[in-house]
Design an enzyme around this catalytic site. Structure first.
Site: not given
Length: 393
Positions: A95, A138, A191, A205, A269, A271, A273, A385, A387-388
């Site tokens: 941070y 976190e 994920y 990733r 893709v 599909i 989750p 999403f 990505g970001p």
């Protein structure tokens, strides 16, 4: 606590962020990634090159500035950020680096006439407040995952137990812990993060888990992306018996228990989750409508598996939409783009339902509009999403 003056100064910069926030954040990333190599593994270079990551962070900074007086108005944005950070193992020591580069970018892009010492001080205090919120949340999640049954902290070694080709583009990888111990139960829709070493460089990733984890394994199903460093490495270099470092499952986009009809809508893709969600839902009496869109049948993964489930579970109805007919693969229920009219015909008559949808951003934006127009309550329409994170317009 931010002072009243600090809040006022931060809010006064909102118009500047609306017009020039992306340029500021692009400069921020360029500076940070060139001067602090230790944080490079935490950022996807493809998202940098496409501009997705700068746009997403610029949007997040703008939202934070707009709602600096009422942070609860940020909705689920903070939860999304926290879960992405946990999956990639962002730590407290990262941070200060981000804060230093952000303040430098504000000063260098806006110039000294706008980025006065007062503005820099206010944004320093604002960033400190946000960092404290994220670090606290976190750290709590890291502790929970470490202490949970089968849990761990940081990276853990797993072995590829199986590798299965699911379509012309998608391959599944099954992972078992090298220590043969239990694994942390993943919620449907979550994920998992991984650490890879490619050409001597570390990258990280996230990939959606494409099945439930109740058999002591994690499964991901990865599309080979043209030019994708990680996806091509997994397809070409990761084989049965290979070792890989994984982080604990994460993500807030998870299936919520309900007796309402469930609609799972995916594109490509996206599909992955929804497969774990489908497994979990079929263990209940809940009606499920599974709608998948693909370019054609050759790239449609898991079709036979889903068809088999539909034969065994009368509560499941499945519909397939292909953008094109390749003339070889099994036919789709609809050829062309998924229209609002067609989606309406495939939805349950009862619009008080729970919808989850995943896919390319343009696909999700269209599905979101269609569901709203078809009368599905907006709060019961959820998406994630690849990505970001940013907003769907």
């Amino acid at each position: 606590m931010l002072s009243v003056q600090d809040r006022a100064i931060v809010k006064s910069t909102v118009p500047l962020l609306e017009s020039g926030g992306e340029a500021l954040i692009t400069h921020f990333y360029r500076m940070m990634l060139s001067e602090y190599p230790e944080v490079r593994p935490l950022f996807n270079q493809a998202h940098q090159a496409s501009g997705d990551q700068p746009r997403a962070l610029a949007n997040g900074v703008l939202m934070y500035a707009r709602h600096i007086d009422q942070l609860d108005q940020l909705g689920d944005l903070v939860a999304k950020i926290i879960n992405k950070h946990v999956a990639l193992q962002i730590l407290p020591e990262h941070y200060p680096i981000v804060g230093t580069c952000l303040l430098r970018a504000i000063a260098e892009v806006l110039g000294e006439e706008i980025a006065t010492p007062q503005v820099i001080a206010a944004w320093g205090a604002a960033y400190g407040q946000l960092a404290d919120i994220l670090i606290g949340a976190e750290t709590s999640i890291y502790d929970q995952k470490e202490q949970a049954p089968g849990g761990w902290r940081g990276a853990r070694e797993f072995i590829v137990a199986a590798k299965v080709e699911e379509s012309a583009e998608i391959t599944s990888f099954y992972f078992e812990p090298a220590d043969k111990g239990p694994i942390l139960a993943a919620e449907p829709g979550q994920y998992i993060g991984m650490k890879l070493i490619l050409d001597g460089e570390e990258i990280r990733r996230n990939y959606s888990l494409s099945s439930l984890s109740d058999n002591g394994q994690y499964r991901i199903s990865v599309k080979r992306e043209i030019g994708g460093r990680a996806s091509n490495h997994l397809h070409d270099q990761l084989h049965v018996g290979s070792s890989i470092q994984l982080f604990p499952p994460s993500g807030e986009f998870t299936l919520t228990a309900s007796d309402k009809p469930l609609v799972l809508i995916s594109g490509g893709v996206g599909i992955t989750p929804t497969l774990a969600m489908l497994e979990a839902a079929l263990a209940t009496e809940r009606p499920v409508h599974f709608i998948h869109c693909a370019r054609n049948g050759s790239v449609h993964a898991f079709r036979d598996w889903i068809d088999g489930l539909a034969e065994r579970h009368p509560q499941l109805k499945r519909f397939y939409c292909y953008a094109e007919d390749d003339g070889v693969s099994p036919a789709a229920d609809k050829v062309g783009l998924l229209s609002q009219e067609q989606l309406g015909a495939w939805l349950p008559q009862q619009r008080d339902l729970d919808a989850y949808f995943l896919g390319p951003k343009g696909f999700m934006a269209a599905i979101k509009r269609h569901l709203k127009a078809l009368g599905v309550p907006e709060k019961q329409s959820r998406y994630e999403f690849f990505g970001p994170a940013s907003a769907l317009e």
